[in-house]
Design a protein around this motif. Sequence first.
Motif, PDB file in Angstrom:
ATOM      1  N   VAL A  59      -6.151   7.936  -5.803  1.00 49.20           N
ATOM      2  CA  VAL A  59      -6.848   8.327  -4.578  1.00 49.20           C
ATOM      3  C   VAL A  59      -6.172   9.585  -4.040  1.00 49.20           C
ATOM      4  CG1 VAL A  59      -7.603   7.618  -2.279  1.00 49.20           C
ATOM      5  CG2 VAL A  59      -7.393   5.911  -4.107  1.00 49.20           C
ATOM      6  N   PRO A  88     -11.798  10.830  -3.543  1.00 51.30           N
ATOM      7  CA  PRO A  88     -11.521   9.537  -2.902  1.00 51.30           C
ATOM      8  C   PRO A  88     -12.767   8.668  -2.732  1.00 51.30           C
ATOM      9  CG  PRO A  88     -11.320  11.355  -1.327  1.00 51.30           C
ATOM     10  CD  PRO A  88     -11.440  11.977  -2.684  1.00 51.30           C
ATOM     11  N   GLU A 108      -5.039   0.779  -5.826  1.00 53.97           N
ATOM     12  CA  GLU A 108      -5.177   2.199  -5.532  1.00 53.97           C
ATOM     13  C   GLU A 108      -3.793   2.841  -5.591  1.00 53.97           C
ATOM     14  OE1 GLU A 108      -6.985   2.720  -1.732  1.00 53.97           O
ATOM     15  OE2 GLU A 108      -8.645   1.344  -2.153  1.00 53.97           O
ATOM     16  N   ARG A 110      -2.206   6.179  -4.335  1.00 56.91           N
ATOM     17  CA  ARG A 110      -2.479   7.351  -3.504  1.00 56.91           C
ATOM     18  C   ARG A 110      -1.556   8.505  -3.887  1.00 56.91           C
ATOM     19  NH1 ARG A 110      -6.025   6.320   0.355  1.00 56.91           N
ATOM     20  NH2 ARG A 110      -6.606   4.137   0.618  1.00 56.91           N
TER      21      ARG A 110
END
Length: 276
Positions: A59, A88, A108, A110
Amino acid sequence: MGLKETFYLSHGSPMMSIDDSIQARQFFKSWKDNVFVTKPKAILCVSAHYDTTFPTVNVVSGPNGTIYDFYGFPSSMYKLKYPAPGAPALAKSVKEALVRAGFERVEEERGRGLDHGAWVPLMFMYPEADIPVCQLSVQSHLNGTHHYNLGKALAPLKDEGVLIIGSGSATHNLRTLNRNGNSSAIAPWALEFDNWLKDALLQGRYDDVNEYGKKAPHARMAHPSPDHFFPLHVAIGAAGGNPKAKLIHHSWDLGTMSYASYQFTDSSPTHQSQEL
């Protein structure tokens, strides 16, 4: 505009980023003109170099970073950048699609950028780096059917203009690479596995491909670890319906590394009627 194709691309050696003598580099450079002229809205890349316990999406808000996940190569390679925008919204759609399909735990990550399984081919396919890119991981401790089912869950994303790419290598045994002398001589085991794979895909024997460890000759020699093969299963599943396979590139490097790459197109009557 919806897409109906998915792809499995053999990204081979990261040296392709600077070595113009690698045949596959010309194939990737010709992508937009000769292979796939439609510009996708976003790209989902399932790379062999993103391997996690549970399915995971990266993400990224803003441009993707460039991950140099290789060692001991020429210094110029560590200066290359592929700052494609993160995706995203696509990451969210991927996670939701997988959860809906019964994958209970989807994670996820990031801020993770693009590994070389993504950015090396993409820098030639889409050199402008203007298409948002999201990555989805493989789970090398699981099997081909798991990855095929991952792909099936992702198939509807094509209708939203998402190009789904599995990036791996049709054969991948680094210990066997012939780095000296005559690398034009292909090892018989590599040729046998590569030919088996081509025949199985072009004949639509996808169950055999899912069970390649039992069905294919020299399976463990061709893939001591399955991480470079499982992106293929995702691409097949994501094509949806009854996919038709097409060999879109083939070349060899270093005696045992096949750059065989395939396109999968949904040939089911339902999809064809929607296209009319």
